[in-house]
Each structure stands twice: as C-alpha cells, then as structure tokens.
Design an enzyme around this catalytic site. Structure first.
Site, PDB file in Angstrom:
ATOM      1  N   ASN A  71      -6.698 -35.281  14.798  1.00 41.96           N
ATOM      2  CA  ASN A  71      -5.649 -35.759  13.659  1.00 41.96           C
ATOM      3  C   ASN A  71      -4.258 -35.026  14.146  1.00 41.96           C
ATOM      4  OD1 ASN A  71      -4.848 -35.849  10.721  1.00 41.96           O
ATOM      5  ND2 ASN A  71      -4.002 -33.608  11.228  1.00 41.96           N
ATOM      6  N   GLU A  72      -3.426 -36.096  14.319  1.00 41.55           N
ATOM      7  CA  GLU A  72      -1.915 -36.073  14.277  1.00 41.55           C
ATOM      8  C   GLU A  72      -1.594 -35.483  15.839  1.00 41.55           C
ATOM      9  OE1 GLU A  72      -0.318 -36.032  10.075  1.00 41.55           O
ATOM     10  OE2 GLU A  72      -0.272 -34.036  11.223  1.00 41.55           O
ATOM     11  N   ASN A  73      -2.361 -35.514  16.823  1.00 45.89           N
ATOM     12  CA  ASN A  73      -2.052 -34.704  17.878  1.00 45.89           C
ATOM     13  C   ASN A  73      -1.198 -35.916  19.090  1.00 45.89           C
ATOM     14  OD1 ASN A  73      -3.216 -32.599  16.994  1.00 45.89           O
ATOM     15  ND2 ASN A  73      -5.016 -32.615  18.570  1.00 45.89           N
TER      16      ASN A  73
END
Length: 812
Positions: A420-422
């Site tokens: 998630n969102e890295n």
C-alpha cells in the site's frame, strides 16, 4: 493423527519494562487466543484502552515484557512418534520454553511456528512458558542494525513483521499488542501429517472444473501413504512414498461461482485424506469454480485495471477493510458476517484488505466465499520503506509462502497486491533523499512476491502495489492501473474528484465522526461540555489537522455550526455527500474507470474516521450514501462536453428501457420546465443524456432544483450549494408508531427536504434504521422503519435531535 488444543490454564504476568507498581507482582488469568491488554482488562488491572484518554495512559505497555505460562498434562513421546507444539500465531517477539528447555524464538506475527518436543515432553505435568519482549524495542534494534528508513508514523513499524497499525495510524490507537493471538496445539503422529494442502481451482474451456491439489506431507516414518482428494462424487487417489504429491480432480459441468450481482455462489466440499496404516489426517475446505483475471492490456487511454470473472467484466464497487478491532481476538466469525452483510447492504461487491493490517482469517474468507464478495489481499507492507536484508527478508518470504498457500482454496480471493502506497511514497514523499543506497522494498514487490504467487497460486493475478502504474509512468497516474485520490480531503474540495477519471480508484474518502451513541459512550469531557477541541475528542481524532479539514471541507457546502451536536451531524452529512459525489463520478466513467474502492468500510475502535460503519458496528450516514451511490441502477448529474448531463449507469444483467422524466421545479413544488426521454441502456453499461437548455437555466438559482426520474431511480441537481440556497429550515411533518419489531416513522415534506435522516442511536443503543439521507420533494411522503428491542415513546423518533435534515443546518 492426534491434535489437542492447549488453551486452558494460562496465566499472565509482567516480567520487565516500565510497568506500574500495582502490576509488578500481579498474575492474571489469561485467555488463549488473546492478548495481554485484554487479560489485564478482564482482571480489572487496567482501564479500558478505548475509553476517554486511557490510550495515552497505557503507553508504558509499549516497552513491557510479558510471561504466559501454563501446565500441560501429557504423555512423553513414544518410539517412532513425532510430537510438535504448533503455534498458529504469536504477537510478536516471543521465546517458547518447555520444561526449562528453550524451543525457539519468533519475530513475526504473520506466520505460524512449529517446535519438535519429542525430547522435551514428559509424562504428566509439563511447564510451558511463552515470554514476549517489547516489539517496539525489537524494531528499534533492527532499525539500528539495518538503517533507519522513512515511514508515515514515528514508531519503526517497518522494522518488524507485525501488524503496522498496532503502532497507531491516522484512525487507530497506538497500543502495540502482545500475546498468543491464534490457536495453540499439541500434535502427534506416527504416519504422515498433511503439512500443506494447496488446491488450485480453475475451469477448463469446456466447463470442466479442475482442482489441482498440491500436497506436502510431514512423515514420522518411511511407510507409504494413501492420498485421496475428493470433490462431491469425484475423486483421485494415489499411494506415495515421498513428501509431495499432486492429485487432480475433474468435475464435469462445474457450477460457476460469481461475485454478488452477477450470479450465484455455489460452494463444493473438498476433502483430502492421508492414510498411513491405521492413522489418517484430513483436510476440508469449501471451494468455488471460477476464473479470474485483471485486464491490464494497454489501450488508447493507457492501462486499464478491470476485474474479469468467468469472462465477465466487473465494475468493482468496493471498500477498504482494516482489522475490525485493534484487539484481533475479539473479532469473531459472527462479527465478520455482520460486517460483510453490511458491505452487501451498501451494494458493495469487493473488499480490499489493506496492507497495514493482517492476512485475513479463514472465517473472513469463508464469509466472503458464501456471499460473493471479491477480496483484494494486500501483502502487509504500508506507507513505509522496508529493508530487504537479513532476517527480515527471510521472514517476509516465510510469511508470504505460508499465507499464499493457506488462502488458495477461497473462491472470493481475487487479487494479491504487493503493498500500500510504497511505490508512490518512494516517488513523491522525499524517500529517495533519505534512503540513499538503502533498500526500500522494491525487490519484494517486483521480484520475491510475484515469484511466490506465480509458483504457489498461478490462478490469481498479482499487482506490485496500489497505487501502481506500469513502465515509466508515475505510480499514481490517472491513465494507468490503480490510483489513490487524497488531494480531496487533504487539500481540495470534494467537487475536485471530477479533476480525474482514473482507470481504477483504489482509495478515496472523507472523514466524519462516529454515531452519536458510540461517541458519547466512549468519549467524555470531564471539565465541561464536549467540543471538537476537547482533549478526549482529539485523542479519538488521529488525522493530521483532522478537525481543520472537516471544517474546511464543510464550509463551501454547509455552514459550520457552533453547537457540538449540530457540528457532529453536519460533519457526518458532509462526509456522506463527499464520498457519494466521488462514487457517482467514478461510476459515470465506466468502462474507462473500472472500480471505486472507498476508504474505508469499518473501524477498529471508537474514532472520528473515514469509515462507513463505526467501531461499535453502527452505520453512519455515509453507509446509506454508499448504498444509494452504489445501487445497481443509478442516475447521476455530471458535466459532459461542457454541459450538464444525466449519466445513466446500468450495472445489471438486463437492459434499462424506460422513460426518463426530467423536471425543473421550485423548492415549494411549482413545475417550471419538463421533458421526457426514452432510455435504452444496455446491460453493464452507461449512457449520457444531454438536457435541453430550459432545464439547465434557472430563474432563481437559490430556490430551484432539477429532478431526473426513471422507474423509481432519481437524481437531483441544485443550482446553488445548500449554504446559499433558500431552504425551508422546517420542511417536514412527522408521525411515529409501533410496528412489529420496532417503529414506523412517516414524514411528509411541505417543501424541498434535503437529506432526511433518523439518527436513531440517540433514541436507543440498539436501534437501526432502514434508510437515511432521503431527499423529498414538496408533498412527498416517506416511511422509515426502525428496528429496536427498546420500549420507546414513539415521539422520541421525531424529536429534532433524531429527525434531521440539511435544511435545519442551513436555517440556523
């Protein structure tokens, strides 16, 4: 094969760290599975962590060390027998000791552990101890060894394989749990144990269901094993001498499993049996036959991201899922069923298990299998850079292998997602400068994890992350794959959702407080009346400048009320409107936009957050807004080609052939212009209907509304924001009376009544209402059905505190 749970007789005590004096020598009975906080709470040794400001008072527990102990009565191992102590989940940094002999240490909440106890187990009583070190201190040591890496929150949650939100999030408490959080068993066998059963379920082009069962055995001796895999009346058998085998069961004319809204969800029993002499071990799961892919074939607009189930393209009407309680062992199967049923009631067909939580449980997946809810499973990496060296990499590989194999039977599992969102964080959040030459997780997302999925679960698609764009495109590019939309909420008004038409929006949302009952049961202000700036309220508002964003998000649309109770209602209403605005916009762009996954369905404690269902399971107004915006058939007023149009969304299997009646009327009910058009919208498609100028030009912008209606489905368009509109502050008359199971509340509009709602939790803690946010034209009536076991004065349900409208906010 003998399996015996080891859940009785456990006790807990603190053995180190900055524990309060009254706990230094205290011993409390412990529940297994469970956690230290819950055991201490049950014993009356700590206050409830969710109440008022207690979370902050319990920060000492971050660095505490705990000792779980029990006496296990058993027999010593016999000759030729394997005996193992199996822990399905330890949270997180633990040492297991049996009869004074260390069996091993753990540092990963997301995997199971097994310990050979043949040489340690004795006849009679055996002393079993599990000691937990501080997860925070372990993470700090790992960070010091491997180098500090950027992350979204202060604690180094990215340096340990533990549920990231255990360290706090912008909607969750910082409690840092510890304990034996999954079952414990003593297992013994002399033949062969089914160490892993991994069924890969597909459908051949001719409709034959194919179950390819991959089996791994753990042998106690050399005797061959008879393996049987059976689905209904179909089976395959094989006698094997080795440790692995593959049995394929074919099911002619297999019944297809479909997502909700597309067909039925038939599930068949899969049974796998290993027989070795007189001993047998059995594995059973329910499986469903379907094919699933994600279409990412480049097109003229970029890169689509469209789920395709059994050859049918599916618009994903979804919500993000977080752990349903910060204390995971309180999340029962019944509780999961209630929450997934709420998702269905909101017309959702997909839940995304977010990467700061856990690999969800068998119960969660079973419930989704039964109900036809697609599940997108993130690997547990969120909002941080992760080291790819040392023990961390080994732990990541071990947990990924175990959980991918574990979840293969479930028909609902639709996608594995790397993080998630890295990828976005590395590109835009200043990570590159902080990291230098340090690894940050890219090798996990583009190499290790996809290789594991390809090896162990090739029947399902994998995406490297969310948001994600292939090739050289920015990770959050609207034209490629998945996008997260957080400019709305953080910086710009919700009408700016229309700035982008992403291929798939995997996160977007807006905050609102929990229901009034949940808030007032859990949050109190000792020094006076509650306000948004009360210390206890702020402890339950974790977002950066959350209240400021709530007020700034409200101001263009509604007056910001002075009284706290009115502010509470206005914030809930604005949340519902903002998210519904986004949903309708995204749906109107199908098939370019192939999914809208709201942040978020649920909460893990009582908090102001983006959730539609609060921490006590009560439905906020947002829940009802989602139900309307995700309805199978939708009319929505949208800008198209520089004009205002009605977009018709038909997410059903049948064409929508009906008259569309569009009227411009005054708030007091006078018809000013009208037209009737014939709809002919194909199944699973959208159509744009341009409107004549007579409907788009108002004589009095502050007192007119456009109403489009087709077969009981309606859309409204006001020419002015509510705060600027001439809304009657008291547009309703209402009566209430008892009916079977609760109450019926009938309302009649004397003028345009915007977003009529019954905040029934104010009348009774268990009360639920069948609908909310119903806009009524002058002269229209609506009946709300309230279910409750409480014996109420019916007038309580028509009290102005309970029966609310947007009108009353504008009129004050």
């Amino acid at each position: 094969m003998i399996r015996r749970t080891v859940h009785d007789g456990w006790h807990l005590r603190a053995v180190g760290g900055p524990v309060p004096e009254h706990l230094a020598d205290a011993t409390a009975p412990a529940e297994v599975p469970g956690s230290a906080h819950l055991d201490l709470l049950r014993a009356g040794l700590i206050p409830d962590p969710y109440l008022d400001r207690n979370e902050a008072e319990l920060a000492w527990a971050h660095r505490a060390r705990w000792r779980y102990a029990t006496v296990l009565t058993s027999e010593a191992a016999r000759a030729g027998e394997k005996v193992e102590l199996a822990f399905d989940g330890l949270d997180t940094v633990a040492t297991v000791v049996l009869n004074g002999h260390p069996l091993g240490s753990t540092a990963n909440m997301h995997r199971s552990y097994r310990f050979d106890v043949r040489d340690v187990l004795r006849d009679g009583e055996n002393d079993l101890v599990v000691e937990f070190d501080s997860a925070l201190e372990h993470a700090e040591r790992t960070q010091a060894e491997l180098g500090e890496r950027p992350r979204a929150y202060p604690h180094p949650f990215n340096a340990i394989r533990k549920m990231a939100c255990s360290f706090g999030w912008d909607w969750g408490p910082d409690l840092q749990t510890a304990g034996i959080w999954k079952p414990v068993r003593l297992e013994r066998w002399t033949g062969a144990r089914l160490a892993e059963v991994r069924p890969l379920v597909t459908v051949d082009p001719d409709g034959t269901g194919r179950v390819e069962v991959h089996i791994r055995l753990d042998r106690a001796g050399d005797a061959p094993s008879l393996l049987t895999a059976r689905v209904g009346d179909h089976e395959q058998r094989a006698t094997v001498d080795g440790d692995t085998a593959v049995l394929t069961v074919l099911v002619p004319d297999a019944p297809l499993w479909w997502p909700v809204g597309y067909g039925e969800q038939p599930l068949l029993d899969l049974e796998v049996v290993a027989e070795s002499g007189d001993e047998r071990d059995t594995f059973t799961r329910r499986i469903g036959f379907r094919t699933i892919t994600v279409d990412t074939e480049p097109d003229a607009d970029g890169t689509p991201f469209t789920f395709v189930v059994n050859g049918e393209r599916v618009f994903a009407k979804g919500a993000n899922w977080i752990p349903d309680d910060h204390f995971l062992t309180r999340v029962t199967r019944d509780r999961l069923a209630r929450r997934v049923d709420q998702a269905l009631a909101a017309n959702l067909n997909l839940l995304r298990i977010w990467g700061g939580g856990i690999y969800e449980t068998e119960d969660f997946y079973d419930v989704c299998d039964e109900r036809g809810v697609l599940v997108w499973q993130d690997f547990p990496f969120a909002c941080a850079a992760y080291a790819e060296e040392g023990e961390l990499r080994a732990e990541v590989e071990a947990e990924a292998r175990e959980n991918v194999a574990r979840l293969t039977p479930h028909a609902s599992l639709a996608l594995w997602n790397g993080n998630n969102e890295n990828l976005w964080g590395h590109e835009d959040w200043g990570w590159k400068e902080q990291l230098g030459e340090l690894t940050w997780g890219l090798g996990y997302y583009t190499d290790l994890l996809p290789a594991i999925v390809a090896e162990l679960d090739p029947t399902r698609p994998y995406s490297p992350g969310s948001p994600y764009s292939p090739g050289e495109a920015h990770p959050n590019d609207q034209d490629h794959a998945t996008r997260h939309e957080w400019e709305v909420w953080n910086r710009v008004d919700y009408t700016r959702y229309r700035d982008h038409a992403p291929r798939f929006c995997a996160e977007f949302g807006f905050q609102g407080p929990p229901t009034w009952r949940t808030l007032t049961d859990w949050v109190h202000e000792a020094d006076g009346p509650m306000t948004p700036s009360s210390p206890a309220f702020l402890l339950h508002q974790k977002a950066d400048d959350g209240n400021g964003k709530l007020d700034r998000g409200m101001e263009p649309h509604l007056p910001v009320p002075e009284s706290f109770e009115d502010w509470h209602w206005a914030a809930q209403l604005n949340q519902a409107r903002a998210v519904a605005f986004g949903v309708e916009h995204f749906r109107s762009h199908w098939p370019r936009t192939a999914g809208a996954v709201v942040w978020q369905l649920n909460d893990c404690w009582p908090v102001t957050s983006w959730a539609a269902v609060d921490g006590e399971g009560r439905e906020k107004p947002l829940f009802h807004a989602l139900k309307h915006a995700f309805a199978p058939r939708l009319l929505t007023v949208q800008p198209r080609d520089g004009r205002t149009a009605v977009v018709v969304v038909n997410d059903t299997a049948e064409p929508w052939d009906e008259d569309l009646v569009v009227r411009r009327i005054s708030f007091d009910g006078h018809e000013l212009a009208t037209t009737t058009l014939r709809l002919g919208v194909a199944a699973r498609s959208t159509s744009v209907v341009q409107l004549p100028e007579s409907l788009l030009s108002a004589d009095n912008r502050e007192a007119e509304v456009v109403v489009a209606t087709a077969g009981g489905v309606r859309a409204l368009h006001l020419f002015a924001e509510d705060r600027d509109a001439a809304l009657d502050p008291s547009p309703l008359t209402a009566t209430a009376h008892r009916v079977d199971g609760g109450y019926r509340v009938e309302v009649t509009a004397t003028a345009l009544a915007r977003d009529v709602a019954l905040l029934v939790d104010k009348a009774a803690p268990d009360a639920r209402v069948d609908d909310q946010l119903v806009t009524l034209l002058p002269g229209e009536r609506h009946a709300f059905h309230v279910t409750t076991c409480a014996d109420l004065d019916p007038s309580a349900l028509t009290d102005p505190r309970v029966l609310r409208t947007a009108n009353a906010l504008v009129g004050r």
